[in-house]
Design an enzyme around this catalytic site. Structure first.
Site, PDB file in Angstrom:
ATOM      1  N   ASP A   1      44.406  36.316  82.340  1.00  0.00           N
ATOM      2  CA  ASP A   1      43.283  35.384  82.256  1.00  0.00           C
ATOM      3  C   ASP A   1      43.692  33.966  82.642  1.00  0.00           C
ATOM      4  O   ASP A   1      43.019  33.002  82.258  1.00  0.00           O
ATOM      5  CB  ASP A   1      42.718  35.372  80.828  1.00  0.00           C
ATOM      6  CG  ASP A   1      41.454  36.210  80.707  1.00  0.00           C
ATOM      7  OD1 ASP A   1      41.075  36.844  81.702  1.00  0.00           O
ATOM      8  OD2 ASP A   1      40.847  36.236  79.615  1.00  0.00           O
TER       9      ASP A   1
ATOM     10  N   ASP B   1      51.358  41.287  73.185  1.00  0.00           N
ATOM     11  CA  ASP B   1      51.125  39.941  73.696  1.00  0.00           C
ATOM     12  C   ASP B   1      52.220  39.573  74.693  1.00  0.00           C
ATOM     13  O   ASP B   1      53.252  40.240  74.793  1.00  0.00           O
ATOM     14  CB  ASP B   1      51.094  38.936  72.550  1.00  0.00           C
ATOM     15  CG  ASP B   1      49.767  38.975  71.803  1.00  0.00           C
ATOM     16  OD1 ASP B   1      48.834  39.642  72.297  1.00  0.00           O
ATOM     17  OD2 ASP B   1      49.662  38.354  70.727  1.00  0.00           O
TER      18      ASP B   1
ATOM     19  N   ASP C   1      54.537  37.420  74.882  1.00  0.00           N
ATOM     20  CA  ASP C   1      55.897  37.058  74.466  1.00  0.00           C
ATOM     21  C   ASP C   1      56.604  38.187  73.729  1.00  0.00           C
ATOM     22  O   ASP C   1      57.673  37.969  73.159  1.00  0.00           O
ATOM     23  CB  ASP C   1      55.858  35.815  73.575  1.00  0.00           C
ATOM     24  CG  ASP C   1      55.030  36.025  72.323  1.00  0.00           C
ATOM     25  OD1 ASP C   1      53.954  36.635  72.441  1.00  0.00           O
ATOM     26  OD2 ASP C   1      55.446  35.585  71.234  1.00  0.00           O
TER      27      ASP C   1
ATOM     28  N   ASP D   1      41.637  40.884  66.152  1.00  0.00           N
ATOM     29  CA  ASP D   1      42.494  41.921  65.593  1.00  0.00           C
ATOM     30  C   ASP D   1      42.085  42.271  64.166  1.00  0.00           C
ATOM     31  O   ASP D   1      42.009  43.450  63.800  1.00  0.00           O
ATOM     32  CB  ASP D   1      43.959  41.473  65.642  1.00  0.00           C
ATOM     33  CG  ASP D   1      44.151  40.049  65.146  1.00  0.00           C
ATOM     34  OD1 ASP D   1      43.174  39.446  64.658  1.00  0.00           O
ATOM     35  OD2 ASP D   1      45.276  39.533  65.248  1.00  0.00           O
TER      36      ASP D   1
END
Length: 690
Positions: A266, A325, A327, A419
């Site tokens: 994104d 994610d 990282d 989440d």
């Protein structure tokens, strides 16, 4: 002259050696005598006195030398600390202060409180030097007769005492008692969680796989026994970490024809889009089934990104979806440690793994975050997973059954905690969760206070949004009544609303007020003993962090401002509750990854041969490569956080007032807590943002 032989000299030499002498007698009536030390009678007394005097002089000189060295070391440390503070503050940009926006109401209230406290303190100082020491006695004697009134100022002061005792103290007492009750209830909840964790450790309870699934010798076969797994990596402008996360996911130990990787980019920066697209192309050429997706209309933040990816037609062929994610760096055996738990458990909807942090020892801020997150995973998630089969999904490092996502309504864009939203809806539909504490996925924690504050604001405003939206669904759902009570009372109210409310109100509002209203003084056990005990419980999952217990306690009270502000914003739908800011990453890798990368580069460079290129072109290429290697100099800036600074001055003002009343424990707590707010408000904790 011949040397004189004296038996006394010989005896003195032997006694100085300290050798044990055993004398045996033939008469049995005599006992055995053992001489251990020389007799002091043979030692010259006058010489020993002179020697002792010299020793005392030398000892005094050594102690003086050590004292001077210690003072020099303290002065050096102090000046170096001042120098570092000066350097950090020199990077403060005029526009680098915190933007208050619509949440300025809290800052305005703190400023008003601070001005009133300074005025009252000035009034109290005048009264103190005039000899009106009424505030030293908790049972205040307020003068009533005109004969006791000394002046007009004395009359105003007596009026203030009457107003304070009759109208201000009673509501403060009631509010403090209410907050103390909430504090004790939350402490009992924390203690029960710790006891549950100890029980799990003692009984060695953990989710287990019944048999060995997906043996390595079957890996080269058709792989038909492996379920179809979709792996999603949502990211947005993740320049620092995109490469290591994509690399880790593409090396998962799973049949290539049963695995598909979706890189959901994104990013609004075209240069970052190009970098991520090139990385995807590189792994695609290596035979990995990987797809790059970029949305033209970026709505819904992360939830919208995931929702768009799940709408693809080819997703229907997959049974599970793993989410990481940008990282996060999963180990190659991640899927083999998580997916087998779904076998023969059709009611299981989620398997959540634990986070591990590559930069937990980077600075004081990361160490304090590690304490909180270790308690969250080791205690909260594990206890709720074992005893309730429900916990909040952490948004990453988890595997979902796609059927559970679809039956629960899929990803919704209504909150910033998508989440937790999907976890609550799946729980209401009867799906069960499993938490694996021994399966760890490497990731990062924010290294700057600004990034950490924005992350915590989102984590504490979103649950209040979700609570408003889900309350009716919880009450009308078909789950058991005790599950409804757990969701409403414990999951939302106690741990998401009450915790930030009482911590901010009790330690940042009521405590400084009671310094000016001694009739409502808080007991010592509330501000000292119970918080230290609760901090000890929080540090138990991270025993190496025990030396940081005092900074942890002070920093948690400091963060209560951000959490309280976020909670109110989410509960009353203020503007900042809908704000999503990607947490700034540093791009840290584990030591093994760095060593492997170094070896790879060292092997790659000597074998590089450029053919068919002229000398001038080689020179241009070398210049371009040198320019690429040169680091881009980005100036780092300090931010000023207004609410923290205002609270720092408020607490320090209250500390001065407590010093007048000779309140030792209250003074030291307010002093150190005020200094902590000052350091945080000046952005002197953690790294600077570039």
């Amino acid at each position: 002259m011949a040397p004189r032989f004296d038996f006394s000299d010989l005896w003195a030499k032997e006694t100085r050696r300290g050798t044990p002498v055993v004398v045996k007698m033939e008469n049995p009536n005599y006992s055995i005598v053992e001489v251990e030390e020389p007799d002091s009678a043979f030692q010259p007394m006058e010489k020993s006195r002179g020697k002792n005097a010299k020793q005392v002089t030398w000892v005094l000189l050594l102690k003086a030398h050590k004292a001077v060295g210690c003072l020099t070391w303290v002065a050096t440390v102090f000046w170096s600390l001042l120098g570092s503070v000066k350097r950090r503050l020199s990077f403060t940009h005029p526009l680098g202060s915190e933007r208050l926006g619509r949440d300025g109401w809290l800052f305005s209230a703190i400023k008003l409180f601070l001005v009133a406290s300074l005025a009252i303190l000035a009034f109290e100082l005048v009264a103190y030097y005039r000899g009106w020491h009424y505030f030293k006695n908790p049972n205040l004697h307020i003068p009533t007769s005109k004969l006791e009134i000394q002046s007009l100022l004395h009359l105003f002061y007596v009026g203030w005492l009457s107003l304070r005792a009759d109208y201000i103290a009673p509501p403060i007492k009631a509010l403090s008692k209410f907050c103390i009750v909430l504090f004790l209830v939350q402490s009992v909840d924390r203690l029960i969680l710790c006891l549950g964790c100890l029980w799990i450790k003692f009984k060695k309870i953990k989710p287990r796989i019944d048999e060995e699934h997906f043996r390595n010798d079957d890996f080269e076969g058709s792989g038909s026994e492996y379920p179809m797994v979709l792996v999603q990596i949502p990211m947005c402008n993740e320049r620092e970490v995109y490469e290591q996360s994509i690399s880790a996911v593409c090396q998962l130990d799973w049949p290539k024809d049963r695995l598909l990787v979706q890189v959901l980019d994104d990013s609004d920066d075209e240069s970052i889009q190009e970098l991520i697209r090139d990385e995807v192309t590189k792994w695609s050429q290596k035979g990995v089934n990987i797809i790059y997706r970029h949305r033209l209309v970026r709505t819904g933040y992360k939830a919208g990104n995931l929702k768009s990816a799940m709408s693809c037609d080819y997703v229907e062929a997959y049974e599970f979806v793993a989410i990481f994610d940008a990282d996060f760096q999963p180990n190659s055996d991640f899927l083999k440690l998580t997916v087998p738990h779904f076998k023969e458990k059709p009611e299981l909807g989620l398997v959540q793994a634990r986070w591990a942090f590559v930069n937990k020892d980077e600075n004081l801020l990361t160490r304090l975050q590690n304490i909180n997150l270790c308690f969250h995973f080791e205690v909260e998630q594990q206890v709720n997973g074992v005893f309730l089969n429900f916990f909040g999904f952490n948004g990453t490092a988890g595997v979902w059954r796609i059927k559970a996502l679809e039956e629960s309504g899929g990803w919704l864009e209504r909150t910033t905690v998508e989440d937790m939203d999907i976890a609550v809806r799946a729980h209401l539909h009867g799906w069960k969760f499993i938490y694996l504490n021994d399966v760890k996925v490497l990731c990062e924690v924010p290294e700057s206070y600004e990034a950490y504050k924005k992350q915590q604001h989102r984590w504490h405003s979103g649950p209040m949004q979700l609570f408003r939206l889900c309350l009716r669904s919880i009450l009308t759902s078909k789950i058991a009544m005790w599950k409804k009570a757990n969701l409403i009372l414990l999951f939302f109210l106690l741990r998401k609303l009450i915790l930030p409310f009482y911590s901010f109100t009790l330690f940042c509002v009521i405590l400084p007020i009671t310094m000016f209203v001694p009739e409502a003084e808080l007991p010592i056990w509330v501000i000292c003993y119970v918080p230290i005990f609760m901090s000890l419980l929080n540090i138990l999952p991270a025993p190496k962090s025990f030396p940081f217990i005092v900074p942890y306690l002070l920093f948690e009270n400091t963060m209560s401002v951000t959490k309280f502000n976020a909670m109110v914003s989410g509960l009353f739908q203020l503007g900042s509750s809908y704000e999503w800011i990607v947490t700034k990453k540093a791009g840290r890798s584990s030591e093994s990854d760095l060593l492997a990368l170094t070896d790879k580069e060292s092997e790659k460079m000597p074998n590089q041969i450029l053919r068919g290129v002229s000398d001038s072109e080689l020179l241009e290429i070398s210049q371009v490569e040198e320019q690429k290697k040169q680091p881009v100099s980005v100036k780092k800036t300090n931010k000023i956080f207004h609410k923290e600074l205002a609270l720092a001055f408020l607490l320090l003002t209250a500390a001065v007032r407590s010093l007048l009343a000779s309140q030792g424990v209250h003074f030291y707590f307010l002093l150190f807590q005020g200094l902590t707010f000052l350091l945080v408000g000046l952005d002197l904790i953690g790294e600077q943002m570039s």
